[in-house]
Design a protein around this motif. Structure first.
Motif, PDB file in Angstrom:
ATOM      1  N   ILE A 148     -25.088 -12.789  -9.288  1.00  0.00           N
ATOM      2  CA  ILE A 148     -24.430 -13.392  -8.123  1.00  0.00           C
ATOM      3  C   ILE A 148     -23.341 -12.460  -7.596  1.00  0.00           C
ATOM      4  CG2 ILE A 148     -23.048 -15.340  -7.316  1.00  0.00           C
ATOM      5  CD1 ILE A 148     -24.373 -17.043  -9.468  1.00  0.00           C
ATOM      6  N   GLY A 149     -22.551 -11.909  -8.519  1.00  0.00           N
ATOM      7  CA  GLY A 149     -21.488 -11.005  -8.105  1.00  0.00           C
ATOM      8  C   GLY A 149     -22.014  -9.761  -7.409  1.00  0.00           C
ATOM      9  N   LEU A 150     -23.061  -9.165  -7.976  1.00  0.00           N
ATOM     10  CA  LEU A 150     -23.646  -7.968  -7.355  1.00  0.00           C
ATOM     11  C   LEU A 150     -24.243  -8.279  -5.990  1.00  0.00           C
ATOM     12  CD1 LEU A 150     -25.365  -6.336 -10.472  1.00  0.00           C
ATOM     13  CD2 LEU A 150     -23.229  -5.665  -9.372  1.00  0.00           C
ATOM     14  N   LEU A 151     -24.871  -9.451  -5.856  1.00  0.00           N
ATOM     15  CA  LEU A 151     -25.452  -9.840  -4.570  1.00  0.00           C
ATOM     16  C   LEU A 151     -24.378 -10.037  -3.515  1.00  0.00           C
ATOM     17  CD1 LEU A 151     -28.171 -10.545  -3.219  1.00  0.00           C
ATOM     18  CD2 LEU A 151     -27.736 -12.937  -3.806  1.00  0.00           C
ATOM     19  N   LEU A 152     -23.282 -10.694  -3.887  1.00  0.00           N
ATOM     20  CA  LEU A 152     -22.184 -10.892  -2.947  1.00  0.00           C
ATOM     21  C   LEU A 152     -21.543  -9.563  -2.561  1.00  0.00           C
ATOM     22  CD1 LEU A 152     -20.452 -14.062  -4.477  1.00  0.00           C
ATOM     23  CD2 LEU A 152     -21.893 -13.942  -2.445  1.00  0.00           C
ATOM     24  N   LEU A 153     -21.408  -8.669  -3.524  1.00  0.00           N
ATOM     25  CA  LEU A 153     -20.873  -7.342  -3.212  1.00  0.00           C
ATOM     26  C   LEU A 153     -21.753  -6.601  -2.222  1.00  0.00           C
ATOM     27  CD1 LEU A 153     -19.617  -5.950  -6.655  1.00  0.00           C
ATOM     28  CD2 LEU A 153     -18.241  -6.368  -4.611  1.00  0.00           C
ATOM     29  N   GLN A 154     -23.059  -6.669  -2.443  1.00  0.00           N
ATOM     30  CA  GLN A 154     -23.994  -5.943  -1.596  1.00  0.00           C
ATOM     31  C   GLN A 154     -23.920  -6.410  -0.147  1.00  0.00           C
ATOM     32  OE1 GLN A 154     -25.862  -3.329  -2.341  1.00  0.00           O
ATOM     33  NE2 GLN A 154     -26.702  -3.224  -0.270  1.00  0.00           N
ATOM     34  N   TRP A 155     -23.863  -7.745   0.044  1.00  0.00           N
ATOM     35  CA  TRP A 155     -23.931  -8.280   1.393  1.00  0.00           C
ATOM     36  C   TRP A 155     -22.564  -8.329   2.079  1.00  0.00           C
ATOM     37  CZ3 TRP A 155     -27.814  -9.113   4.638  1.00  0.00           C
ATOM     38  CH2 TRP A 155     -29.106  -9.115   4.112  1.00  0.00           C
ATOM     39  N   PHE A 156     -21.587  -8.920   1.425  1.00  0.00           N
ATOM     40  CA  PHE A 156     -20.317  -9.204   2.092  1.00  0.00           C
ATOM     41  C   PHE A 156     -19.288  -8.092   1.958  1.00  0.00           C
ATOM     42  CE2 PHE A 156     -22.190 -13.351   1.175  1.00  0.00           C
ATOM     43  CZ  PHE A 156     -22.153 -13.918   2.437  1.00  0.00           C
TER      44      PHE A 156
END
Length: 313
Positions: A148-156
């Protein structure tokens, strides 16, 4: 209440003892790590290691080390970090505000989202919509926190550049870590509350409320939710424990200064005092939150007070 206080004391003692024994079984010790100075432990002078082991008291029998450490801990002295020489309690309290701020923000977000999702999954008349909303909590609970953290970093952070990717300066740097930490906790709250709401909404007294002409919103918020929230409230200690445990991953992913990263470093350095301060603190949070739930319970459900009065009569 006296019984619960004694149970709390036992939990604190057990947490301290288990952390001591578990860290003792790990290969290597603080003397070897300190002698290596961050380098290769295989090239360390054995005489230097023995000297440091004597200074740290690691050459004493295990039971004597434990009793000595426990006696000092009871006086509030958990020892010092063998790497820095700073008191372990001081090192933890220095970074504790960052972790508490992150955990508090995540808890508020998790509670709000969890409650809204639980109500939304039981409120609509359309069965397909209730099923679709009800499938979200298990999905949120199953997704790993680091993903979840990596996904949020990638997008936002990297793609949209709305929030900083690293650090702990200001409110904007708190948003993504708090959301990362809140997703699994909020999903867990939504699972418990939605299941409890469905059971409560199927009880006879709810049908009587509906028969009197009450709208669905009044049925949910004025009658069902108050009783349905009790099982979720019971798990508040576990939920807070999950948040504290999740900070280890979250603070590492977002490079935040906090207790989570401090524990990771302390375990690698075989820094028993720092780890034990964190373990005892986490156990203390669990004990205090459980006692708080016991005090809040009767305010929500008067039947608990009446039941206790009848039992003592």
């Amino acid at each position: 209440m006296a019984r619960r206080l004694l149970q709390g004391v036992f939990v604190l003692w057990a947490a301290y003892t288990l952390s001591f024994l578990i860290l003792f079984t790990l290969p290597g010790d603080a003397a070897t790590v300190a002698a290596a100075g961050g380098g290769d432990a295989s090239t360390v002078d054995p005489k230097l290691v023995e000297q440091l082991r004597h200074e740290y008291g690691l050459d004493q029998p295990l039971w004597l080390q434990y009793l000595h450490a426990l006696g000092k801990a009871l006086r509030g002295d958990f020892g010092s970090n063998p790497q820095t020489g700073q008191p372990a309690l001081h090192e933890v309290t220095q970074v504790l505000p960052n972790t508490l701020g992150l955990a508090a923000a995540a808890l508020v977000l998790a509670v709000v989202v969890g409650f809204l999702l639980a109500v939304a999954s039981t409120f609509p008349r359309a069965a397909w919509l209730r099923q679709a909303l009800g499938a979200l909590p298990p999905l949120g609970a199953a997704v790993p926190v680091f993903w979840i953290g990596l996904l949020l970093l990638q997008w936002f952070s990297f793609h949209l550049r709305w929030f900083p990717s690293l650090g702990d300066e200001g409110f904007r740097s708190l948003v993504l870590p708090a959301v990362t930490l809140a997703v699994p906790t909020g999903a867990y709250i939504a699972q418990l509350l939605s299941r409890s709401l469905r059971l409560t909404l199927g009880r006879p007294y709810i049908e009587q409320v509906r028969a009197k002409g009450a709208g669905e919103a009044r049925v949910h918020f004025a009658h069902a939710l108050r009783n349905a929230v009790l099982p979720t409230l019971t798990m508040v200690g576990v939920l807070i424990g999950n948040l504290l445990a999740g900070t280890v991953v979250t603070e590492t992913v977002f490079s935040r200064t906090g207790v989570g990263r401090l524990v990771v470093q302390a375990v690698g350095d075989r820094d028993l005092p720092v780890v034990q301060v964190v373990v005892v603190f986490a156990a203390l949070v669990f004990v205090v939150s459980s006692l708080a739930v016991d005090l809040v319970y009767p305010l929500i459900d008067r039947r608990i007070v009446l039941g206790r009065a009848a039992a003592t009569a």
